[in-house]
Scaffold this motif. Structure first.
Motif, PDB file in Angstrom:
ATOM      1  N   VAL A 318      85.384  98.542 110.169  1.00  0.00           N
ATOM      2  CA  VAL A 318      84.747  98.380 111.480  1.00  0.00           C
ATOM      3  C   VAL A 318      83.629  97.345 111.390  1.00  0.00           C
ATOM      4  CG1 VAL A 318      83.337  99.535 113.228  1.00  0.00           C
ATOM      5  CG2 VAL A 318      85.343 100.686 112.299  1.00  0.00           C
ATOM      6  N   GLY A 319      82.854  97.408 110.304  1.00  0.00           N
ATOM      7  CA  GLY A 319      81.780  96.434 110.107  1.00  0.00           C
ATOM      8  C   GLY A 319      82.306  95.012 110.018  1.00  0.00           C
ATOM      9  N   GLU A 320      83.416  94.832 109.319  1.00  0.00           N
ATOM     10  CA  GLU A 320      84.021  93.497 109.226  1.00  0.00           C
ATOM     11  C   GLU A 320      84.437  92.982 110.603  1.00  0.00           C
ATOM     12  OE1 GLU A 320      85.985  94.208 104.764  1.00  0.00           O
ATOM     13  OE2 GLU A 320      87.193  94.378 106.592  1.00  0.00           O
ATOM     14  N   SER A 321      85.027  93.867 111.410  1.00  0.00           N
ATOM     15  CA  SER A 321      85.478  93.467 112.737  1.00  0.00           C
ATOM     16  C   SER A 321      84.300  93.116 113.643  1.00  0.00           C
ATOM     17  CB  SER A 321      86.317  94.589 113.378  1.00  0.00           C
ATOM     18  OG  SER A 321      87.480  94.845 112.614  1.00  0.00           O
ATOM     19  N   VAL A 322      83.237  93.947 113.583  1.00  0.00           N
ATOM     20  CA  VAL A 322      82.042  93.670 114.393  1.00  0.00           C
ATOM     21  C   VAL A 322      81.389  92.367 113.949  1.00  0.00           C
ATOM     22  CG1 VAL A 322      79.715  94.495 114.938  1.00  0.00           C
ATOM     23  CG2 VAL A 322      81.639  96.099 114.927  1.00  0.00           C
ATOM     24  N   PHE A 323      81.326  92.148 112.642  1.00  0.00           N
ATOM     25  CA  PHE A 323      80.762  90.894 112.118  1.00  0.00           C
ATOM     26  C   PHE A 323      81.539  89.690 112.639  1.00  0.00           C
ATOM     27  CE2 PHE A 323      81.127  87.525 108.899  1.00  0.00           C
ATOM     28  CZ  PHE A 323      79.807  87.138 108.772  1.00  0.00           C
ATOM     29  N   LEU A 324      82.883  89.784 112.623  1.00  0.00           N
ATOM     30  CA  LEU A 324      83.717  88.673 113.083  1.00  0.00           C
ATOM     31  C   LEU A 324      83.497  88.408 114.574  1.00  0.00           C
ATOM     32  CD1 LEU A 324      85.914  86.630 112.319  1.00  0.00           C
ATOM     33  CD2 LEU A 324      87.625  88.375 112.853  1.00  0.00           C
ATOM     34  N   VAL A 325      83.420  89.470 115.376  1.00  0.00           N
ATOM     35  CA  VAL A 325      83.187  89.316 116.818  1.00  0.00           C
ATOM     36  C   VAL A 325      81.843  88.640 117.070  1.00  0.00           C
ATOM     37  CG1 VAL A 325      82.698  90.576 118.951  1.00  0.00           C
ATOM     38  CG2 VAL A 325      84.684  91.190 117.578  1.00  0.00           C
ATOM     39  N   ALA A 326      80.797  89.114 116.385  1.00  0.00           N
ATOM     40  CA  ALA A 326      79.464  88.548 116.584  1.00  0.00           C
ATOM     41  C   ALA A 326      79.417  87.086 116.164  1.00  0.00           C
ATOM     42  CB  ALA A 326      78.434  89.365 115.788  1.00  0.00           C
ATOM     43  N   LEU A 327      80.071  86.770 115.046  1.00  0.00           N
ATOM     44  CA  LEU A 327      80.074  85.392 114.551  1.00  0.00           C
ATOM     45  C   LEU A 327      80.793  84.460 115.521  1.00  0.00           C
ATOM     46  CD1 LEU A 327      79.305  83.529 112.207  1.00  0.00           C
ATOM     47  CD2 LEU A 327      81.472  84.123 111.107  1.00  0.00           C
ATOM     48  N   VAL A 328      81.947  84.902 116.028  1.00  0.00           N
ATOM     49  CA  VAL A 328      82.709  84.057 116.954  1.00  0.00           C
ATOM     50  C   VAL A 328      81.958  83.859 118.266  1.00  0.00           C
ATOM     51  CG1 VAL A 328      84.821  83.912 118.335  1.00  0.00           C
ATOM     52  CG2 VAL A 328      84.945  84.648 115.953  1.00  0.00           C
ATOM     53  N   LEU A 329      81.377  84.917 118.809  1.00  0.00           N
ATOM     54  CA  LEU A 329      80.614  84.795 120.059  1.00  0.00           C
ATOM     55  C   LEU A 329      79.428  83.852 119.887  1.00  0.00           C
ATOM     56  CD1 LEU A 329      80.610  88.476 121.390  1.00  0.00           C
ATOM     57  CD2 LEU A 329      81.774  86.503 122.412  1.00  0.00           C
ATOM     58  N   MET A 330      78.773  83.930 118.747  1.00  0.00           N
ATOM     59  CA  MET A 330      77.640  83.045 118.486  1.00  0.00           C
ATOM     60  C   MET A 330      78.076  81.590 118.426  1.00  0.00           C
ATOM     61  SD  MET A 330      74.906  83.183 115.323  1.00  0.00           S
ATOM     62  CE  MET A 330      76.179  82.743 114.108  1.00  0.00           C
ATOM     63  N   VAL A 331      79.192  81.341 117.720  1.00  0.00           N
ATOM     64  CA  VAL A 331      79.688  79.965 117.605  1.00  0.00           C
ATOM     65  C   VAL A 331      80.144  79.437 118.964  1.00  0.00           C
ATOM     66  CG1 VAL A 331      81.518  78.526 116.615  1.00  0.00           C
ATOM     67  CG2 VAL A 331      80.361  80.234 115.182  1.00  0.00           C
ATOM     68  N   ILE A 332      80.831  80.265 119.748  1.00  0.00           N
ATOM     69  CA  ILE A 332      81.281  79.840 121.085  1.00  0.00           C
ATOM     70  C   ILE A 332      80.083  79.508 121.959  1.00  0.00           C
ATOM     71  CG2 ILE A 332      82.340  80.654 123.236  1.00  0.00           C
ATOM     72  CD1 ILE A 332      84.390  82.143 121.563  1.00  0.00           C
ATOM     73  N   HIS A 333      79.024  80.328 121.883  1.00  0.00           N
ATOM     74  CA  HIS A 333      77.835  80.111 122.718  1.00  0.00           C
ATOM     75  C   HIS A 333      77.135  78.804 122.380  1.00  0.00           C
ATOM     76  CE1 HIS A 333      74.249  81.019 125.046  1.00  0.00           C
ATOM     77  NE2 HIS A 333      73.513  80.788 123.948  1.00  0.00           N
ATOM     78  N   TRP A 334      77.045  78.506 121.089  1.00  0.00           N
ATOM     79  CA  TRP A 334      76.258  77.345 120.676  1.00  0.00           C
ATOM     80  C   TRP A 334      77.068  76.067 120.525  1.00  0.00           C
ATOM     81  CZ3 TRP A 334      71.270  77.598 121.214  1.00  0.00           C
ATOM     82  CH2 TRP A 334      70.612  78.819 121.097  1.00  0.00           C
TER      83      TRP A 334
END
Length: 336
Positions: A318-334
């Motif tokens: 679950v932690g890996e999945s949450v990390f991936l979601v957060a990383l992708v959202l951050m990259v998309i935003h910036w």
């Protein structure tokens, strides 16, 4: 007199037909509900399939459900190439390519470190990280065959396959809600779904449940992740040669045939020579293959099995999945 080949074909057909027919009926019911209640057909197919989960353990249906969830799914994904042109891939630009490479490398590295901190072997971090970052259960099985032999490797592989399949099914439902909540554009939503959901089937289901553009983008981004299986398995094979003897089992393909088929059909479609009628027919066939396959995937979902493996491995995945979601959202935003 019937030839042995014909007899074997007839026997195989009788073995697969019950499970396939059940999946087809569930898909037809999902289509009916979708038309009358204006909800995503993929979601209906998944939920109806999960309601018939007991059929996956029936001897008469089990083989057909397994065949439908794997082979019919891959046929449908390969046929999706007729929806895509190389111009669309080029239109995404170089950023998604860099994004995918970065995500795969960072996610696997973080997973291996996290597994070690939590007291697991590095092989478990490699399996769960690869499954999360690349293509779910397929990546886990491929990496398992390439990694060095270990007393707990088979158990780790089994848990990874069960865990990533369950999480991917959940992601198919939840991640489109996240995309809507962040008000992502159709293309950004496609990049988000394609870069975060584990298995190809659920990426397709989630993407096309939002819009055609989102589904097309998500599929292309996801297949970029699938293509990363090749360099990751090469690295795993190098680790195997350095640390011990290679696996005695049959080596899985470095690149799944459905990804190759998708690329070939996309190249053919890019020529502009395919008649519109043929293109439309293949697109509709692809759509029904995917609906039928997701119905079967729903029947195979065994969430209760996760309860028997303890909480720490679940927290890691679950932690890996949450990390991936957060990383992708951050990259998309910036970046996008």
């Amino acid at each position: 007199m019937n030839s042995p080949m014909l007899m074997n074909w007839n026997q195989r057909t009788r073995e697969l037909l019950p499970g396939f027919v059940v999946s087809l009926i569930v898909a037809a019911a999902a289509g009916f509900l979708s038309e009358h209640y204006s909800a995503p057909v993929m979601l209906f197919a998944l939920l109806l399939g999960m309601g018939l989960n007991f059929l996956s353990s029936e001897s008469k249906c089990k083989a057909g459900i397994e065949f439908t969830s794997r082979t019919v799914l891959r046929i449908g994904i390969a046929l999706l190439g007729m929806r895509i042109t190389l111009d669309q891939i080029a239109a995404l630009g170089w950023k998604p390519v860099v994004l995918v490479i970065t995500l795969v490398v960072v996610t696997i590295a973080v997973s291996v470190i996290a597994a070690k901190i939590m007291g697991f072997q590095r092989v478990f971090g490699m399996l769960t990280g690869g499954a999360t970052a690349i293509c779910g259960a397929s990546a886990a099985l491929a990496l398992s065959a390439a990694l060095p032999n270990h007393p707990h490797k088979e158990k780790a592989t089994l848990f990874t396959v069960i865990g990533v399949s369950a999480l991917s099914t959940l992601a198919m439902i939840v991640y489109p809600m996240i995309a809507n909540w962040f008000e992502l554009s159709p293309q950004a939503a496609g990049i988000f779904l394609g870069a975060t959901i584990h298995d190809v089937a659920q990426v397709v289901g989630a993407g096309y449940s939002m819009s055609t553009e989102t589904g097309d983008t998500a599929t292309v981004v996801k297949l970029m992740r699938v293509a990363m299986l090749l360099p990751v398995i090469i690295c795993a094979a190098m680790i195997t040669r350095l640390q011990g003897p290679s696996s005695t089992g049959k080596q899985p393909p470095l690149l799944p045939w459905f990804a190759v088929g998708f690329l070939l059909l996309a190249c053919i479609n890019s020529t502009g020579w395919v008649p519109v009628v043929v293109q439309g027919g293949l697109n509709e066939l692809s759509r029904w293959c995917l609906i039928i396959a997701i119905s079967a995937l729903g029947m195979k979902t065994q969430l209760k099995e996760l309860a028997s493996v303890g909480i720490k491995p679940i927290l890691l995945m679950v932690g890996e999945s949450v990390f991936l979601v957060a990383l992708v959202l951050m990259v998309i935003h910036w970046w996008f």
